[in-house]
Scaffold this motif. Structure first.
Motif, short mmCIF file in Angstrom:
data_model
loop_
_atom_site.label_atom_id
_atom_site.label_comp_id
_atom_site.label_asym_id
_atom_site.label_seq_id
_atom_site.Cartn_x
_atom_site.Cartn_y
_atom_site.Cartn_z
N LEU A 15 0.86 -1.18 0.00
CA LEU A 15 0.00 0.00 0.00
C LEU A 15 0.89 1.23 0.00
O LEU A 15 1.98 1.21 0.61
CB LEU A 15 -0.92 0.02 1.22
N PHE A 16 0.46 2.29 -0.65
CA PHE A 16 1.25 3.51 -0.70
C PHE A 16 0.33 4.70 -0.96
O PHE A 16 -0.84 4.54 -1.34
CB PHE A 16 2.33 3.42 -1.79
N THR A 17 0.87 5.88 -0.73
CA THR A 17 0.13 7.11 -1.02
C THR A 17 0.44 7.53 -2.45
O THR A 17 1.60 7.57 -2.85
CB THR A 17 0.54 8.24 -0.06
N LYS A 18 -0.58 7.83 -3.21
CA LYS A 18 -0.44 8.20 -4.62
C LYS A 18 -0.93 9.62 -4.84
O LYS A 18 -1.95 10.04 -4.27
CB LYS A 18 -1.22 7.22 -5.49
N ARG A 19 -0.18 10.36 -5.65
CA ARG A 19 -0.58 11.72 -5.99
C ARG A 19 -0.14 12.01 -7.41
O ARG A 19 0.96 11.65 -7.83
CB ARG A 19 0.06 12.71 -5.02
N ASP A 20 -1.00 12.70 -8.16
CA ASP A 20 -0.73 12.91 -9.58
C ASP A 20 0.07 14.15 -9.88
O ASP A 20 0.55 14.32 -11.00
CB ASP A 20 -2.06 12.97 -10.36
N GLY A 21 0.21 15.07 -8.94
CA GLY A 21 0.94 16.30 -9.20
C GLY A 21 1.38 16.96 -7.92
O GLY A 21 1.12 16.47 -6.83
N THR A 22 2.03 18.11 -8.09
CA THR A 22 2.59 18.80 -6.92
C THR A 22 1.83 20.08 -6.59
O THR A 22 2.27 20.86 -5.76
CB THR A 22 4.06 19.15 -7.19
N GLY A 23 0.70 20.29 -7.24
CA GLY A 23 -0.08 21.48 -6.96
C GLY A 23 -0.88 21.36 -5.68
O GLY A 23 -1.07 20.27 -5.14
N ASN A 24 -1.38 22.50 -5.20
CA ASN A 24 -2.11 22.52 -3.94
C ASN A 24 -3.43 21.76 -4.01
O ASN A 24 -3.97 21.37 -2.98
CB ASN A 24 -2.37 23.97 -3.52
N PHE A 25 -3.95 21.56 -5.20
CA PHE A 25 -5.25 20.91 -5.31
C PHE A 25 -5.15 19.51 -5.92
O PHE A 25 -6.15 18.93 -6.29
CB PHE A 25 -6.19 21.79 -6.15
N ASP A 26 -3.94 18.98 -5.99
CA ASP A 26 -3.75 17.59 -6.42
C ASP A 26 -3.95 16.68 -5.21
O ASP A 26 -3.21 16.76 -4.24
CB ASP A 26 -2.36 17.38 -7.01
N GLU A 27 -4.95 15.84 -5.29
CA GLU A 27 -5.34 15.06 -4.12
C GLU A 27 -4.43 13.86 -3.91
O GLU A 27 -3.84 13.32 -4.84
CB GLU A 27 -6.79 14.58 -4.29
N GLU A 28 -4.40 13.44 -2.66
CA GLU A 28 -3.70 12.22 -2.28
C GLU A 28 -4.72 11.12 -2.02
O GLU A 28 -5.78 11.36 -1.45
CB GLU A 28 -2.88 12.45 -1.01
#
Length: 702
Positions: free
Chosen positions: A255-268
């Motif tokens: 299991l891991f944390t995934k995020r699509d970008g580095t912007g403030n509104f890119d969700e985890e």
């Protein structure tokens, strides 16, 4: 990234900047040649929740940068300068004093130019080389700082150069080498100037800290471990950012944390993948729609069997503060709707980076709440018998310091806690440490050494139950943007992690119907009646997982209200080597009987041995949970001795069990006794092993 914030500087609290949303910034750490690696190089801060309130990390750093730079600038120098300089050129000195004033005014770019003007005016101006290189260090421009310090060093042969100038430049180089991971050069440079320091400076805190770090380096530089890292293969690492990996004890689920970008509104979100039959990984997918939401979910932990999940979520409507911990249980193959762990666990401050003990009875996490020893401390909470969680407590000052302790990870044997800290002596930044638990107390932390730690921030580490690999995530930057990928390396055998663990599983079924039973399985150390692990079988499939310490003397107790318990002696029955143990529980009914294992007597004696306490306490519990059940306690022996003697001995042993039950509140009328002697053997008495099986206590429902 928004979940595992650890740059909440104490000054941030006093500024009253809201700490609810999060933003992300890479630390810029790189792999340190030849191993050039930082375990995790993600640095995060969370700030205002709404766009019109948003204060991101860049804003915060710009706000705090003048204060931090001034502090660092003033502390870097070995000496302070009076009105006596290494030159006499008035205009160069004027540039220098103007630069000093600009530093006080926090106008650092202008100060840098003035120092350069002073050097251009007079190339032998040693004080200007020192101060300019110091300023460049505080700005993170280490390469340029080393170049400027080198130019100053070349001028030390001048007629006005003094020992003090040489020490000042040597001090600057010592700092540069430390910050760039050139530890051999840092140690050599420090040893060169150490004899030249004035006695008054040796009492200074900054000298003492530098001396302690150099002594630490000298101890560790000759013990660099051989580590070869590898990037996890596709289909993992397909996202821009994936970090904080954790695994189940059998190693088949990650299991891991995934995020699509580095912007403030890119969700985890929390994603998971499984080992395939071919040995690869399945395509990652969202762990569950009940877990991932429009808010941020990440930095999770699971029990060894993967049935309890605790994770961090920020800004959810039921949040107690900025980021809170949530719990979900896997029931009948599905994740339950998560619940905020409540005020006993969460606070109005930042609570994140959870780590469950293998069986989920203890939760460790990091928090910057009040009542700690520093910025972020490690706290813990205990799961109670009714499923609630106790009030969180600070882990104490053996582990926690006046600085930051983050990212706890309790190894599967529940005896070794890993964590990241910049408060214990290390190589620079945050290092990974371990603290061993001995007689219930955490011991002095141990640095994992080079190259696991280096001059960069090492933030988190996960080690498999088999002790073969350590998993981590690493940041890299490129023109295409920042990426965080998952890696692993073989964990060094020279770092002792205790006895080996055997991970096996099985099913719990109803002996009459064959249906799954969601029984509780407890592995108990018979020597001191302490529960090593406690897991629950899945109510839909009956599946369970169990960890067996290789050298322990233990009993396995399988219990479910309404059923007779099933008791094993792990070592004698060799169940730790059974890959798919089938446990059949019998519903309570008159005439049903079970072997009351792990009740011990000395040869030819009937006094209960201390190792019997685990089974006896569970028999008390069974009778308390089933108040209408009466039992017959039957004693049995092998065929050694006369029939009459064996019958008398077996009866005395049964009466010893009865006496224990009565002394613990069970009415005597509910527990009858009989001595069977050697008349009813389980197996033929044709070997010592079989004779041992026949020396037993059985319980029959009346």
């Amino acid at each position: 990234m928004r979940i595992f914030t650890f740059l909440l500087i104490q000054a941030f609290v006093s500024l009253k900047i809201p700490a609810q949303n999060c933003c992300y910034r890479p630390s810029g750490a790189r792999l340190n040649a030849p191993f050039q690696r930082s375990l995790i190089t993600l640095k995060i801060v969370h700030f205002g929740k709404y766009p019109y309130k948003l204060i991101n990390l860049w804003t915060f750093l710009e706000f705090m940068r003048p204060v931090l730079l001034l502090i660092c600038f003033l502390l870097l120098g070995y000496s302070t300068y009076s009105q006596s300089y290494s030159i006499i050129d008035g205009r160069a000195i004027r540039f220098f004093t103007e630069a000093e004033q600009l530093v006080k005014e926090r106008r650092y770019e202008e100060a840098e130019e003035k120092y350069r003007d002073a050097i251009k005016r007079e190339g032998s101006f040693l004080e200007a080389y020192v101060k300019l290189s110091q300023l460049l260090i505080t700005q993170g421009n280490l390469q340029e700082a080393e170049s400027v310090a080198g130019l100053g060093k070349n001028r030390l042969s001048g007629k006005n150069a003094t020992t003090k100038h040489a020490v000042d430049i040597g001090w600057v180089f010592s700092n540069i080498y430390l910050k760039t991971g050139k530890f051999d050069q840092a140690l050599s440079q420090f040893k060169e100037i150490d004899p030249l320091f004035e006695d008054s400076f040796r009492t200074n805190m900054y000298y003492k800290e530098m001396k302690a770090q150099m002594d630490f380096l000298e101890q560790h530089l000759g013990n660099v471990k051989d580590i070869q890292r590898e990037q996890l293969e596709e289909p993992l690492n397909q996202y821009q950012l994936q970090y904080f990996p954790v695994m189940t004890a059998d190693g088949v689920q990650i299991l891991f944390t995934k995020r699509d970008g580095t912007g403030n509104f890119d969700e985890e979100d929390i994603y998971t993948s499984y080992v395939t039959t071919s040995g690869g990984w399945s395509p990652p997918e969202s762990i569950a729609s009940t877990i991932n939401s429009a808010y941020n979910e990440g930095t999770c932990t699971v029990t060894a069997d993967g049935n309890i999940l605790i994770y961090t979520s920020c800004d959810a409507p039921d949040s107690e503060g900025s980021c809170d911990l949530y719990v979900s249980y896997r029931e009948n193959g599905r994740w339950s709707r998560p619940k905020n762990m409540g005020k006993e666990v969460n606070s109005r401050s930042w609570d994140s980076q959870p780590s469950l003990s293998a069986d989920g009875r203890i939760l460790f996490f990091s928090s910057n709440r009040r009542g700690g020893f520093g910025g972020n401390d490690i706290w813990y909470t205990v799961r109670m018998s009714d499923g609630s969680w106790s009030e969180a407590k600070n882990l104490g000052n053996v582990v926690n310091t006046s600085k930051d302790e983050i990212s706890p990870f309790m190894f599967f044997n529940n005896e070794i806690l890993f964590f990241s800290s910049d408060g214990h002596q290390g190589f620079g930044g945050k290092d990974i440490f371990l603290s061993r638990v001995e007689e219930g107390e955490f011991q002095e932390p141990e640095n994992l050494g080079l190259p696991i730690n280096d001059h960069q921030d090492q933030v988190a580490l996960f080690i498999t139950a088999q002790k073969d690999y350590a998993y981590y995530s690493e940041m890299s930057s490129s023109p295409e943007g920042d990426r965080s990928l998952l890696y692993r390396f073989p964990f060094p055998e020279e770092i002792y992690l205790g006895d080996n663990l055997i991970v096996t599983g099985g099913k719990v079924l109803n002996s009459k119907t064959g249906e799954p039973v969601d029984a509780t399985l407890s592995l108990v150390a018979l020597t001191n009646d302490s529960t090593l692990y406690e897991f629950k079988a899945d109510g839909k499939t009956g599946d369970f997982m169990m960890l067996y310490p290789e050298k322990s003397i233990s009993g396995l107790y399988v219990e479910k209200k309404g059923f007779l318990p099933k008791i094993y002696n792990v070592e004698r029955d060799s169940i730790q080597n059974v890959e798919d143990l089938k446990v059949e529980l019998t519903p309570i009914a008159a005439g049903e009987e079970f072997v009351f294992e792990n009740v011990f007597f000395d040869f030819d004696k009937y006094e209960l041995k201390p190792e019997s306490m685990s089974s006896l306490t569970r028999l008390v519990k069974f009778l308390e949970e089933n108040p209408n059940v009466n039992i017959m306690i039957s004693g049995h022996t092998d065929n050694v001795g006369s029939a009459g003697y064996n019958k008398a001995l077996s009866l005395q042993r049964a009466k010893s069990v009865q006496a224990y039950l009565v002394s613990h509140g069970i009415h005597e009328a509910r527990v009858a006794t009989e001595g069977k002697g050697d008349t009813n053997p389980m197996v033929p008495n044709n070997s010592p092993q079989n004779q041992a099986l026949n020396r037993r206590i059985t319980i029959r429902v009346l």
